[in-house]
Enzyme design. Structure first.
Site, PDB file in Angstrom:
ATOM      1  N   LYS A  57      42.872  33.367  57.429  1.00 17.16           N
ATOM      2  CA  LYS A  57      42.071  32.148  57.470  1.00 17.16           C
ATOM      3  C   LYS A  57      42.919  30.933  57.842  1.00 17.16           C
ATOM      4  O   LYS A  57      42.445  29.795  57.759  1.00 17.16           O
ATOM      5  CB  LYS A  57      41.406  31.906  56.115  1.00 17.16           C
ATOM      6  CG  LYS A  57      40.377  32.961  55.730  1.00 17.16           C
ATOM      7  CD  LYS A  57      39.825  32.724  54.334  1.00 17.16           C
ATOM      8  CE  LYS A  57      39.015  33.928  53.868  1.00 17.16           C
ATOM      9  NZ  LYS A  57      38.661  33.817  52.429  1.00 17.16           N
ATOM     10  N   ARG A 281      32.393  35.577  42.146  1.00 12.06           N
ATOM     11  CA  ARG A 281      31.732  34.877  43.244  1.00 12.06           C
ATOM     12  C   ARG A 281      30.277  35.301  43.335  1.00 12.06           C
ATOM     13  O   ARG A 281      29.918  36.434  43.020  1.00 12.06           O
ATOM     14  CB  ARG A 281      32.420  35.225  44.581  1.00 12.06           C
ATOM     15  CG  ARG A 281      33.923  34.996  44.598  1.00 12.06           C
ATOM     16  CD  ARG A 281      34.284  33.537  44.529  1.00 12.06           C
ATOM     17  NE  ARG A 281      33.732  32.793  45.645  1.00 12.06           N
ATOM     18  CZ  ARG A 281      34.275  32.735  46.855  1.00 12.06           C
ATOM     19  NH1 ARG A 281      35.396  33.378  47.100  1.00 12.06           N
ATOM     20  NH2 ARG A 281      33.701  32.050  47.810  1.00 12.06           N
TER      21      ARG A 281
END
Length: 314
Positions: A57, A281
């Site tokens: 990322k 999450r």
DNA sequence: CGTTGAACCTGTTTGC
DNA sequence: TGCAAACAGGTTCAAC
């Protein structure tokens, strides 16, 4: 916000838009997300951005050598030939966090809110980093420390082989969702593409890696790769505010099958997509076609098993 | 080893 | 309309 496909989109856009440009000066606002702000202010001016790459990322802005050896009699043409390997692999590392954006714009245009770093380029434009939440990260790293930094991360999900993936997943007792999100296992997968891949592979996010069979693991790897490739082709997902280097939104959000679809019908079986917290999450999945792990179902049925798998030690 | 929760910081959406 | 809570694409760290 940005996961592998979004970062890839931004990196490609920047490669197109600013590779080859020289940084003339740097100015900074809030710097609490920058490893060593002074290093950036001191090292970047005068350097060229050779190219822009993605690593997980992160974006890597590969920088030319410092041209600080001040004694050049003229400011004329530079020799690109020789030393472009050694110290040239210094780079500016940029992570967009949740809300980061890095894009060129005309210097005359007013700064957007939350613009924290501005690089003036040699063509008069500015490369601006904006990030309302400042969950992003920026660091100037020279060759050796850059190498050390990059070693912390796992395999590229687009490159990983069947065997490597199977070994990584089946050797772990963590939930598959947690493994997909773990950047030291795979670099670049985030919450959206983890859920999309698991939906496509029909694997429940709370299954343990070690409990997946070889067929499931391979189906998952192929699902992950197909989804990432497709998402890159569509320039990523724009949920609320993601824009690429040209200010364009992505299109992949229209293809989401699980992520963000709580209460809606599963495109495959028509059951209702659910949301649950897995690995800390929000996780979206189809409870009908992504079967919950055994022993974790509350159907009232007790499953009797024989004990006795002696574990191997590590 | 693995899980959970909190923290980092700001903006937007949702609920009363 | 107002205000507070919940939530957000990420990462890290302490505690258990």
């Amino acid at each position: 916000m940005p996961e592998l496909p979004e970062v890839e989109t931004v990196a490609r856009g920047l490669q197109q838009a600013i590779a080859g440009r020289r940084i003339m000066s740097v100015s900074m606002g809030k710097t609490d997300f920058i490893d060593d702000p002074a290093a950036i202010e001191q090292q970047l001016p005068g350097r060229r951005i050779e190219r822009v790459e993605r690593y997980g990322k992160f974006m890597l802005l590969r920088l030319s050598e410092a041209n600080g050896t001040a004694k050049g009699s003229d400011g004329g043409t530079k020799d690109i030939g020789s030393a472009t390997r050694e110290s040239a692999s210094a780079a500016l590392l940029v992570h967009l966090g949740m809300t980061g954006n890095l894009a060129p714009s005309l210097a005359a245009l007013p700064h957007e809110k939350h613009t924290h770093v501005t690089f003036l380029l040699d063509d008069g434009r500015e490369l601006r980093y904006t990030d309302s939440r400042r969950f992003g990260r920026m660091a100037y790293l020279e060759r050796a420390p850059l190498g050390v930094e990059l070693e912390r991360f796992g395999a590229d999900p687009l490159e990983i082989t069947s065997e490597e993936f199977a070994e990584l997943v089946r050797g772990r007792r963590a939930r598959i969702k947690a493994l997909l999100l773990d950047q030291s296992v795979l670099r670049g997968v985030g919450n959206i593409y983890a859920d999309e891949s698991l939906w496509r592979a029909q694997i429940h996010p709370a299954r343990l890696g070690a409990n997946l069979n070889l067929r499931e693991v391979e189906v998952l790897r192929r699902a992950l790769q197909a989804i990432l490739r497709n998402a890159i082709a569509l320039r990523g997902s724009s949920i609320s505010d993601f824009l690429d280097a040209e200010g364009q939104p992505g299109e992949y959000q229209r293809h989401h099958r699980a992520y963000g679809r709580e209460g809606k019908k599963c495109f495959r079986c028509g059951a209702t997509i659910r949301r649950a917290i897995v690995a800390g999450r929000s996780s979206y999945f189809c409870p009908a076609c992504q079967h919950a792990p055994r022993g974790k179902r509350r159907t009232g049925k007790r499953v009797k098993r024989m004990s006795g798998k002696s574990g191997s030690k590590g």
